[in-house]
Design an enzyme around this catalytic site. Structure first.
Site, short mmCIF file in Angstrom:
data_model
loop_
_atom_site.label_atom_id
_atom_site.label_comp_id
_atom_site.label_asym_id
_atom_site.label_seq_id
_atom_site.Cartn_x
_atom_site.Cartn_y
_atom_site.Cartn_z
N SER A 111 0.61 -1.27 0.23
CA SER A 111 0.19 0.14 -0.20
C SER A 111 0.81 1.16 0.12
CB SER A 111 -0.78 -0.01 0.74
OG SER A 111 -2.35 1.19 0.67
N ASP A 169 -10.50 -4.96 -4.63
CA ASP A 169 -9.14 -3.88 -3.86
C ASP A 169 -9.86 -2.70 -3.88
OD1 ASP A 169 -8.25 -1.75 -2.39
OD2 ASP A 169 -6.01 -2.92 -3.06
N HIS A 196 -7.74 -6.07 0.00
CA HIS A 196 -6.83 -4.81 -0.04
C HIS A 196 -5.61 -5.43 1.21
CE1 HIS A 196 -3.99 -1.47 -0.16
NE2 HIS A 196 -4.53 -1.02 1.10
#
Length: 217
Positions: A111, A169, A196
């Site tokens: 991320s 996601d 995610h």
């Protein structure tokens, strides 16, 4: 008698509102699955304001961030900004960590950590930093939309990379991760069915790590 082959060494960079210990826990299955890899976990130097994720009447665990794109020390990946509060301190920390605990064969980020990894890849290619690694793994990655970071995405990057992201996601849109992967010349892409998170299946990373192990050690 042959000397024992050393382990491959990877620097792991956590996502926004995580920490080194949290990310270490989330990579537990990978650490157990790849016993020939030593993961070293970095921890961002900036604390995320707890109220950013707090719900009414609920206590939150302090998480860390690599930089913020608002004056209130918040970060939103999908919003353009002229701010990158704390970025310089985070870069200095990573360079110091690499100097003290490196060298590293590779670097892995999730991320915001993956976004940071993309910047580190660019810094290495442009020779703007003493960092040096041979490959990168970017999970749920995205280009930083900070205007000050635009210079890091102005040319293709020639470094072996594995890009992993989920087709469902909702935090980092699939097309955003794809846009980042398109920046890299020597890339492999794995799209999983989930959202995610860091997928734990060894098979997702096996071929790439095997190739890097053969080529770089």
């Amino acid at each position: 008698m042959n000397a024992e082959k050393r382990k491959m060494k990877i620097l792991a960079i956590h996502g926004y509102y995580q920490s080194g210990p949290i990310f270490r826990s989330k990579l537990g299955s990978l650490r157990k699955g790849f016993k020939n890899i030593e993961f070293i976990f970095a921890e961002a130097p900036h604390e995320v304001p707890p109220e950013q994720f707090a719900k009414d009447g609920e206590d939150t665990v302090a998480g860390k961030g690599w930089w913020f794109n608002t004056e209130k020390y918040y970060f939103k990946a999908t919003e353009p900004s002229n701010l990158s509060v704390g970025y310089e301190e985070s870069l200095a920390y990573i360079e110091k960590l690499i100097h003290e605990k490196g060298p590293f064969d590779g670097i892995l980020g999730f991320s915001q950590g993956a976004s940071f990894v993309s910047i580190l890849c660019a810094l290495q290619q442009k020779k703007l930093s003493p960092i040096n690694f041979k490959f990168a793994v970017l999970i749920s990655g995205f280009k930083s939309l900070c205007a000050l970071h635009a210079e890091f995405y102005d040319e293709p990057i020639d470094l072996p990379t594995l890009h992993v992201y989920g087709e469902t996601d909702r935090i980092i849109p699939t097309e955003t991760s794809k846009e980042l992967s398109d920046l890299f010349i020597n890339r492999k892409i794995i799209i999983h069915e989930g959202g995610h998170y860091v997928p734990s299946k060894k098979s997702i990373y096996q071929d790439f790590f095997n190739e890097m192990n053969i080529n770089n050690l």
